[in-house]
Design an enzyme around this catalytic site. Structure first.
Site, PDB file in Angstrom:
ATOM      1  N   GLU A   1       0.846  -1.187   0.000  1.00 44.03           N
ATOM      2  CA  GLU A   1       0.000   0.000   0.000  1.00 44.03           C
ATOM      3  C   GLU A   1       0.885   1.242   0.000  1.00 44.03           C
ATOM      4  O   GLU A   1       2.060   1.170   0.361  1.00 44.03           O
ATOM      5  CB  GLU A   1      -0.873   0.016   1.260  1.00 44.03           C
ATOM      6  CG  GLU A   1      -1.848  -1.143   1.336  1.00 44.03           C
ATOM      7  CD  GLU A   1      -2.797  -1.186   0.163  1.00 44.03           C
ATOM      8  OE1 GLU A   1      -3.537  -0.223  -0.056  1.00 44.03           O
ATOM      9  OE2 GLU A   1      -2.784  -2.196  -0.573  1.00 44.03           O
TER      10      GLU A   1
ATOM     11  N   LYS B   1     -10.248  -6.234   4.200  1.00 43.14           N
ATOM     12  CA  LYS B   1     -10.769  -7.285   3.299  1.00 43.14           C
ATOM     13  C   LYS B   1     -11.645  -8.263   4.077  1.00 43.14           C
ATOM     14  O   LYS B   1     -12.702  -8.684   3.600  1.00 43.14           O
ATOM     15  CB  LYS B   1      -9.589  -8.002   2.629  1.00 43.14           C
ATOM     16  CG  LYS B   1      -8.794  -7.061   1.708  1.00 43.14           C
ATOM     17  CD  LYS B   1      -7.451  -7.659   1.325  1.00 43.14           C
ATOM     18  CE  LYS B   1      -6.682  -6.715   0.404  1.00 43.14           C
ATOM     19  NZ  LYS B   1      -5.274  -7.084   0.239  1.00 43.14           N
TER      20      LYS B   1
END
Ligand code: HSE
Length: 420
Positions: free
Chosen positions: A183, A198
């Protein structure tokens, strides 16, 4: 012709544009319509991206363009993305996003706002693996008993390299950033937050649980050392960052943390940037999904699949899979304190008589039973005790760690990894 506007033309956005062009033959045949990218929004217009689509730095060029049917949101972040997606929906445009952080916080509001407008997000979980379609559609006949998996490619890549090649943590984190897996802020990866985002998305589809990241147990891989890896190897385990959702009567536990998992388990064999998720349904039994969880083309493959789906049907399914709440059987989030697990502990102690006997008493006082123990000499007349326990309650374990940390013969806070 279906026209697409991409907001955020970085690694994934560039791949989306390229796939729509490279595979136009099969895509238009499957969609029953030609799909073109009309424009893309970028922050820096002077950066060369090798694309032949119109680029702009003004979001309104997409949101106010009445000819654009589908907005692809790839800008990332939560607040600004939420505003942009709300505006796209208000303008009646279908939305496709890969933004797991946005969904972790706002998925229920977005479902409400989207109503009948298609809103898809396959790429938000496990990159190229069609896990959302599998869970929402393929397994919709089942009560979901558990979901357990590797949901962050960066952490899996790092743990694999640290285990197989003994590569140092910082060097391998830098490498995953260079490879485009991590990220923008890699603490989201190594701290477990990305996997938690997630997991929360999957938990909504599987259980209708509306939890936020702050509500669940999230730990990362920052404290895993080569000594822990050596212990794991010696006792036949791999160390993996796992996302776990488990139904227990009317409660669901949701947690993300590093785990010691037996090497024979299929999930333990998943190495590198690959993701793998096991879903157990009460009727189907165990199903396993494996594939690339990060990277431009893999993630874009899922984004484009959503675009094709929308172009094909123009219809929306309930975004999170439920048309209405379950009657009389609402599931609630289990308290983190009530989670039960086996544990591995690494405790650095002064190496002198009576230490072990004292520690053993403390384990007993907290109702925690020791399964295995190793002592390794450490520096300055200290030793590392590497201990695995039988199944214990999280609350007891945490209380015990706090007590052990305060002992005068213990150096630092004991490290802990849960055992699956
Ligand atoms: N940083 C994420 C990962 C990218 O490493 O899995 C995909 O969500």
């Amino acid at each position: 012709m279906i026209k697409v506007g991409i907001i955020g033309v970085g690694t994934v956005g560039t791949s989306v544009a390229n796939i729509l062009k490279d595979n136009a033959d099969v895509i238009s045949a499957r969609a029953g319509n030609k799909i073109v990218v009309k424009s893309g929004v970028v922050k820096n217009l002077s950066k060369e991206r090798g694309l032949d689509i119109k680029l702009t730095d003004n979001i309104d060029d997409i949101l106010q363009d009445e000819t654009i049917d589908i907005v692809v949101e790839l800008m990332g972040g939560v607040d600004e993305a939420f505003e942009v997606v709300k505006r796209a929906l208000a303008a009646g445009k279908a939305v496709v996003t890969a933004n797991k952080a946005l969904l972790a916080y706002h998925r229920y509001e977005l479902q409400e706002l989207a109503g009948d407008i298609p809103f898809e997000f396959e790429a938000s979980v496990a990159g190229g693996i069609p896990i959302i379609t599998a869970l929402r559609d393929g397994l919709s006949a089942n009560h979901i008993e558990s979901i357990m998996g590797i949901m962050n490619g960066t952490c899996n890549y790092m743990m694999s390299k640290m285990t197989d090649e003994g590569v140092a943590y910082d060097a391998i984190l830098k490498e995953s950033q260079e490879l485009g897996y991590a990220e923008a802020d890699p603490t989201f990866d190594v701290g477990g937050y990305d996997a938690a985002h997630k997991l929360l998305i999957l938990a909504s589809i599987a259980y209708g649980i509306n939890a936020k990241p702050e509500d669940i147990l999230i730990e990362g891989i920052e404290n895993v050392t080569q000594e822990d890896i050596a212990f794991a190897k010696e006792f036949g385990y791999a160390i993996k960052l796992l996302g776990i959702a488990k139904k227990d009567a009317n409660e669901v536990e949701l947690r993300v943390h590093a785990c010691l998992i037996k090497k024979e388990e299929m999930i333990a064999k998943i190495d590198g940037v690959m993701n793998g998720i096991s879903v157990v349904g009460d009727k189907v039994g165990e199903t396993l999904y494996y594939g690339p969880g990060a990277g431009g083309d893999a993630t874009a493959s899922a984004v484009v699949a959503n675009i094709i789906d929308i172009a094909r049907s123009g219809k929306s399914t309930p975004m999170l899979g439920f048309n209405k709440p379950m009657e009389g059987n609402q599931l609630t989030l289990k308290s983190n304190d009530d989670i039960e697990s086996k544990y591995y502990l690494r405790i650095n102690v002064n190496d002198r008589a009576g230490v072990l006997a004292n520690l053993a008493k403390i384990f007993e006082n907290h109702h925690i039973s020791i399964e295995t123990m190793l002592q390794r000499p450490s520096e300055k007349e200290s030793a590392n005790l590497l201990i695995s326990t039988h199944c214990a309650r999280e609350k007891n374990l945490k209380n015990m760690i706090n007590e052990i940390e305060s002992l005068n013969f213990v150096n630092g806070r004991p490290a802990m990894i849960r055992i699956i």
